[in-house]
Design a protein around this motif. Structure first.
Motif, short mmCIF file in Angstrom:
data_model
loop_
_atom_site.label_atom_id
_atom_site.label_comp_id
_atom_site.label_asym_id
_atom_site.label_seq_id
_atom_site.Cartn_x
_atom_site.Cartn_y
_atom_site.Cartn_z
N SER A 25 0.84 -1.19 0.00
CA SER A 25 0.00 0.00 0.00
C SER A 25 0.88 1.24 0.00
O SER A 25 1.77 1.40 0.83
CB SER A 25 -0.91 -0.02 1.24
N ILE A 26 0.60 2.15 -0.95
CA ILE A 26 1.43 3.37 -1.10
C ILE A 26 0.65 4.58 -0.59
O ILE A 26 -0.52 4.76 -0.95
CB ILE A 26 1.76 3.65 -2.60
N GLU A 27 1.32 5.39 0.21
CA GLU A 27 0.72 6.64 0.71
C GLU A 27 1.73 7.77 0.52
O GLU A 27 2.89 7.64 0.90
CB GLU A 27 0.35 6.46 2.19
N ARG A 28 1.25 8.90 -0.04
CA ARG A 28 2.19 10.00 -0.33
C ARG A 28 2.45 10.88 0.90
O ARG A 28 3.47 11.57 0.96
CB ARG A 28 1.71 10.86 -1.50
N ILE A 29 1.53 10.88 1.88
CA ILE A 29 1.70 11.75 3.06
C ILE A 29 2.31 10.90 4.19
O ILE A 29 1.67 9.98 4.70
CB ILE A 29 0.34 12.36 3.49
N SER A 30 3.55 11.27 4.58
CA SER A 30 4.27 10.40 5.52
C SER A 30 3.59 10.29 6.89
O SER A 30 3.59 9.22 7.50
CB SER A 30 5.73 10.81 5.65
N VAL A 31 2.96 11.38 7.35
CA VAL A 31 2.25 11.33 8.65
C VAL A 31 1.15 10.25 8.59
O VAL A 31 0.96 9.49 9.55
CB VAL A 31 1.61 12.72 8.96
N LEU A 32 0.44 10.20 7.47
CA LEU A 32 -0.63 9.21 7.33
C LEU A 32 -0.07 7.80 7.16
O LEU A 32 -0.62 6.83 7.69
CB LEU A 32 -1.56 9.56 6.16
N ALA A 33 1.04 7.68 6.42
CA ALA A 33 1.67 6.36 6.26
C ALA A 33 2.04 5.81 7.64
O ALA A 33 1.79 4.63 7.94
CB ALA A 33 2.91 6.48 5.38
N ASN A 34 2.58 6.68 8.51
CA ASN A 34 2.95 6.24 9.87
C ASN A 34 1.72 5.92 10.72
O ASN A 34 1.73 4.98 11.51
CB ASN A 34 3.84 7.29 10.55
N PHE A 35 0.65 6.69 10.52
CA PHE A 35 -0.63 6.43 11.21
C PHE A 35 -1.16 5.05 10.80
O PHE A 35 -1.53 4.23 11.64
CB PHE A 35 -1.62 7.55 10.82
N ALA A 36 -1.13 4.78 9.49
CA ALA A 36 -1.61 3.48 8.98
C ALA A 36 -0.76 2.33 9.54
O ALA A 36 -1.30 1.32 10.00
CB ALA A 36 -1.58 3.48 7.46
N THR A 38 -3.56 -3.71 15.38
CA THR A 38 -4.63 -4.70 15.14
C THR A 38 -4.05 -6.06 14.73
O THR A 38 -4.79 -6.96 14.34
CB THR A 38 -5.63 -4.20 14.06
N GLY A 39 -2.72 -6.18 14.81
CA GLY A 39 -2.08 -7.49 14.59
C GLY A 39 -2.03 -7.93 13.13
O GLY A 39 -1.92 -9.12 12.84
N ILE A 40 -2.10 -6.97 12.19
CA ILE A 40 -2.05 -7.32 10.76
C ILE A 40 -0.57 -7.40 10.33
O ILE A 40 0.18 -6.45 10.52
CB ILE A 40 -2.76 -6.23 9.90
N THR A 41 -0.19 -8.52 9.73
CA THR A 41 1.23 -8.70 9.39
C THR A 41 1.47 -8.85 7.87
O THR A 41 2.62 -8.96 7.45
CB THR A 41 1.79 -9.96 10.09
N ASN A 42 0.40 -8.88 7.06
CA ASN A 42 0.60 -9.08 5.62
C ASN A 42 0.30 -7.81 4.80
O ASN A 42 -0.15 -7.90 3.66
CB ASN A 42 -0.22 -10.27 5.11
N VAL A 43 0.57 -6.65 5.40
CA VAL A 43 0.44 -5.37 4.68
C VAL A 43 1.73 -4.59 4.84
O VAL A 43 2.23 -4.43 5.96
CB VAL A 43 -0.73 -4.51 5.24
N ASP A 44 2.31 -4.13 3.73
CA ASP A 44 3.48 -3.23 3.78
C ASP A 44 3.01 -1.85 3.36
O ASP A 44 2.40 -1.71 2.29
CB ASP A 44 4.55 -3.68 2.77
N ILE A 45 3.30 -0.84 4.18
CA ILE A 45 2.97 0.54 3.82
C ILE A 45 4.25 1.19 3.29
O ILE A 45 5.30 1.14 3.95
CB ILE A 45 2.46 1.34 5.04
N ILE A 46 4.15 1.81 2.12
CA ILE A 46 5.32 2.43 1.49
C ILE A 46 5.00 3.92 1.27
O ILE A 46 3.92 4.25 0.79
CB ILE A 46 5.62 1.74 0.13
N ILE A 47 5.94 4.79 1.63
CA ILE A 47 5.73 6.23 1.40
C ILE A 47 6.19 6.55 -0.02
O ILE A 47 7.32 6.23 -0.40
CB ILE A 47 6.52 7.08 2.42
N GLY A 48 5.29 7.15 -0.82
CA GLY A 48 5.69 7.49 -2.19
C GLY A 48 4.51 7.92 -3.03
O GLY A 48 3.38 8.05 -2.54
#
Ligand code: SAM
Length: 213
Positions: free
Chosen positions: A107-118, A125-135
């Protein structure tokens, strides 16, 4: 406030309205606590079927929109997914439950504050199969391409051709086209051809970036 009860009531409403159709999506909605993906002062509205502000002028989508996108993308266990616009991480969390532990969401998010929130919300919530990428997701994420499914949670001026290139064959791409008021488009790639269906009207914040606004 009894969040579990509120969650059950929302799922029952979305089923009655025909937004949730499959048992896999019902289970995902029952498992993911939306209250953990929003600012605490909005907890009272966690199970209202409306978008909510998450800061930086952005929103967590309304639950019915997340349900529609999951159903029409026909998500399957074990798939590799690209999400553009992580926001709170809620939609990615729902997708991750549907595709199961053998699947993965990038999952890509351009706003770093939101990427860190996500990231924080997904860890809590114990989710381990999602990678958040800033970009800039308007150019996709070539590093992990091709994807079984790509979905965009912000409105693009047109379907970015680079996303079609990063899609497997067969594969499906969902993207709202317009500016705030838009049409939800579902593109299917099959046998080297693409078929596009307009699924109807919706509202999304604009995609900002190289292939956006
Ligand atoms: N899926 C999110 C959730 O569950 O909370 C809601 C996403 S919100 C409606 C749209 C998001 O797309 C915003 O967080 C915004 O910053 C992000 N966005 C806009 N343009 C983008 C781009 N080019 N690349 C990545 N993210 C983008």
């Amino acid at each position: 406030m009894d969040f579990c009860d509120e969650r059950r009531k929302l799922v029952s409403k979305l089923k009655k309205e025909g937004r949730i159709k499959t048992v896999e999506i019902e289970h995902a909605f029952l498992e993911i606590p939306r209250e953990k993906f929003i600012p605490k002062n909005l907890n009272y509205y966690a199970y209202s079927d409306i978008p909510l502000e998450i800061g930086n002028g952005q929103t967590i989508s309304a639950p019915h929109m997340v349900a529609i996108m999951c159903e029409d993308l026909d998500l399957k266990k074990g798939q590799k997914i690209l999400e553009i616009g992580s926001g709170s991480g809620y939609h990615a969390a729902i997708t991750s439950k549907i595709i199961g532990k053998e699947g993965h969401v990038f999952s890509i998010e351009r706003i770093s504050v939101l990427a860190n929130f996500a990231k924080k919300n997904l860890i809590e919530t114990g989710i381990t199969n999602v990678d958040i990428i800033i970009g800039d997701g308007s150019i996709g994420f070539q590093e992990k391409a091709p994807y079984d499914r790509i979905y965009v949670t912000c409105a693009a001026p047109r379907i970015p051709s680079i996303l079609i290139e990063q899609l497997k064959d067969p594969g499906k791409l969902m993207v709202p086209i317009g500016n705030i008021i838009c049409a939800l488009n579902l593109l299917e790639k099959i046998g080297g051809k693409t078929i596009i269906n307009n699924l109807g009207g919706c509202a999304f914040v604009p995609m900002i970036g190289e292939n956006g606004y």
